[in-house]
Design an enzyme around this catalytic site. Sequence first.
Site, PDB file in Angstrom:
ATOM      1  N   ASP A 282      -2.791   6.219  12.412  1.00  0.00           N
ATOM      2  CA  ASP A 282      -1.645   5.236  11.441  1.00  0.00           C
ATOM      3  C   ASP A 282      -0.531   5.927  11.186  1.00  0.00           C
ATOM      4  O   ASP A 282      -0.406   7.316  10.711  1.00  0.00           O
ATOM      5  CB  ASP A 282      -2.445   5.251  10.026  1.00  0.00           C
ATOM      6  CG  ASP A 282      -1.818   4.403   8.953  1.00  0.00           C
ATOM      7  OD1 ASP A 282      -0.652   4.199   9.247  1.00  0.00           O
ATOM      8  OD2 ASP A 282      -2.643   4.385   7.954  1.00  0.00           O
TER       9      ASP A 282
ATOM     10  N   SER B 283       0.784  -1.086   0.063  1.00  0.00           N
ATOM     11  CA  SER B 283       0.141   0.130   0.071  1.00  0.00           C
ATOM     12  C   SER B 283       0.862   1.306  -0.094  1.00  0.00           C
ATOM     13  O   SER B 283       0.269   2.360  -0.263  1.00  0.00           O
ATOM     14  CB  SER B 283      -0.965  -0.016   1.145  1.00  0.00           C
ATOM     15  OG  SER B 283      -0.228  -0.028   2.639  1.00  0.00           O
TER      16      SER B 283
ATOM     17  N   HIS C 274       1.519   4.800   7.043  1.00  0.00           N
ATOM     18  CA  HIS C 274       1.089   5.487   5.588  1.00  0.00           C
ATOM     19  C   HIS C 274       1.199   7.132   5.863  1.00  0.00           C
ATOM     20  O   HIS C 274       1.292   7.685   6.741  1.00  0.00           O
ATOM     21  CB  HIS C 274      -0.415   5.010   5.353  1.00  0.00           C
ATOM     22  CG  HIS C 274      -0.570   3.686   5.163  1.00  0.00           C
ATOM     23  ND1 HIS C 274      -1.108   2.923   6.079  1.00  0.00           N
ATOM     24  CD2 HIS C 274      -0.487   2.754   4.095  1.00  0.00           C
ATOM     25  CE1 HIS C 274      -0.821   1.588   5.843  1.00  0.00           C
ATOM     26  NE2 HIS C 274      -0.561   1.418   4.335  1.00  0.00           N
TER      27      HIS C 274
END
Length: 440
Positions: free
Chosen positions: A419, A174, A422
Amino acid sequence: MSFLVPSRGAKIPLSIIVLVICGFMFFVLLYTERISLMSSSTLSSNVLKLKSCPRKDLSSKPKDIVQEEKIREENGREERSENMDVVDDRFEFDPEECNVAAGKWVYNSSAEPLYTDESCPYIDRQFSCMKNGRPETDYLRWEWQPDDCTIPRFSAKLAMNKLRGKRLLFVGDSLQRSQWESFVCLVESVIPEGEKSMNLGQKYFVFKAKEYNASIEFYWAPYIVESNTDLPVILDLKKRIVKVDSVEDRSKYWEGADILVFNTYVWWMSGIRMKALWGSFGNGERGAEALDTAVAYRLALKTWANWVDSTVDSNKTKVFFTTMSPTHSRSADWGKPNGPKCFNETEPIKDKSFWGTGSNKEMMKVVSSVVKHMATHVTVINITQLSEYRIDAHTSVYTETGGKMLTAEERADPMRHADCIHWCLPGLPDTWNRILLAHL
């Protein structure tokens, strides 16, 4: 003085005649050259003094002709602008001389991103920090400045001209997908509507720019090699198995690409040991062997390297490997033992020696070692150190998980829900692509 004048009827010596003729020719030549120089000087002076023609009075012309001339003038202006945008930057950046890993982040209050998560329709909600409510935007105004060189600014038209007739393919997890989305968003605005398309599959995503006969693609392969958890993702980390000896089921999508950009790291960091398998998944966990993560990582990268060496034509295809993207889940790393991970961080770390616990140097050494022994040239782009400083650029609580936006209660508990893996888009991956473009 009479001795200077020959008497009537006397013959003039031939040598004197030749001397007189040569002198006369020399004088003529000198005079002609002087006239020529004066003419050139006058011409140059006149050219320098020329003024642009006065704008014609359009009021007396029919409206359709006036409109046509305006369109031609505007097209000419755009063409000149485009030509300026696509100037080759090879002489500004030498990848052999420039160490992009050593430098600092410089704040530029006038800097603006080339796109936003509102203007680009291809950004996953997971990375759309502004759309998801991030209140400040200073993280968008930090620019990476290497110590000994300058990275050219990203030019969308230059990028698309370099990609004309080519396939650019990103392969990885990702984080690699966010770099792919960043690249698409950086260039899509210069491609006219109707001349671009996006095809989203389960693992294989393709953005096409018809005008340039080019595609910018992404293939989902979090370990690069095969695994039992690519899709659907197995949430129980203990049940994940990596087939370290094969890329067969995915490499058919990679073949024929002109530019390949690989990355794999975060998915390997689930624990101390990794279950590795040779052969078929048909027997489940039977036959799988628990290996130290770095050992399994090396075996997988060797399988990838063998595929590159045996399949890729280095005369046609450029191969890149980007180093690990750091995580920032332990705020004690930067002097805040009680801090809520990367939540509420608004500035990069200034200490050039900083290296957090979210980046594994042993894994970086594996990449370096494998690439060094490959027959095919692979350019390793070190994004790790410059990204280490960016504790402020993560999606934090301005994201989604499991396809759902974080609730107000979850946002209020960043220790559990922030998070810090990311990155926001626009954001740090734009800098990775700026470096990538400079290497093309």
